[in-house]
Design a protein around this motif. Sequence first.
Motif, mmCIF file in Angstrom:
data_model
loop_
_atom_site.group_PDB
_atom_site.id
_atom_site.type_symbol
_atom_site.label_atom_id
_atom_site.label_comp_id
_atom_site.label_asym_id
_atom_site.label_seq_id
_atom_site.Cartn_x
_atom_site.Cartn_y
_atom_site.Cartn_z
ATOM 1 N N ARG A 38 0.853 -1.201 0.000
ATOM 2 C CA ARG A 38 0.000 0.000 0.000
ATOM 3 C C ARG A 38 0.882 1.242 0.000
ATOM 4 O O ARG A 38 0.665 2.176 -0.772
ATOM 5 N N ALA B 181 -7.419 0.966 3.057
ATOM 6 C CA ALA B 181 -7.494 0.766 1.615
ATOM 7 C C ALA B 181 -8.481 1.788 1.044
ATOM 8 O O ALA B 181 -9.341 2.306 1.759
ATOM 9 N N ARG C 227 1.108 4.019 -2.964
ATOM 10 C CA ARG C 227 0.726 5.418 -2.718
ATOM 11 C C ARG C 227 1.820 6.401 -3.130
ATOM 12 O O ARG C 227 1.531 7.552 -3.443
ATOM 13 N N VAL D 133 -5.568 1.897 -4.161
ATOM 14 C CA VAL D 133 -5.277 0.619 -3.506
ATOM 15 C C VAL D 133 -6.581 -0.019 -3.022
ATOM 16 O O VAL D 133 -7.293 0.559 -2.207
#
Length: 185
Positions: free
Chosen positions: A63, A87, A67, A73
């Motif tokens: 994640r 998420a 990002r 995500v």
Amino acid sequence: MAKLQTSPEPGQWALPDLWLLSDARNDAVLEGALACLPRGSGFVFRHYHLDPGARQERFEALRDAARKRDHVVVLSGSPVLARKWRADGVYGPAGAMPRDDSLLKIATAHDWKEIVAAERAGADAILLSPVFSTASHPDAKPLGPVRFRLLARKTQVPVIALGGMTHARAKRLGWPRWAAIDGLS
């Protein structure tokens, strides 16, 4: 956190065109694959092969890597877990979709019945598969390009093509949104 913009219609998300799905097969190369995707692509974390603690740890690492490139995500799991793990959305069968609009909802479908279920569940997108033969489901009969397009055009919900997809096959299919496991990693 990736910035998602809602469109003028409530509950509709601006969706990336390109999506990478995680799997045990591509785990070792995911950081590199995420770094190579165009900025603002989508990433669906599955990793069903890991125990819960290791799955969360791996999700958090990926994640964070996603990002850095402003990727969306999405977690395969419950809406509660998706919120807890921060998420942007949830992925799974229509019956697992949350009833609110706080998460991007990507429903899986393999036929018209499942597309209708995804519509009724309020999915923001439908991941329709398998378009072509795939290593993930070697015994599944692929939809093929013609049947895929016929099904996808019958719904107002945005459709993401999955199953044996590569850049070359996506171009041949002529579909704006597609996803891959091996084809992008």
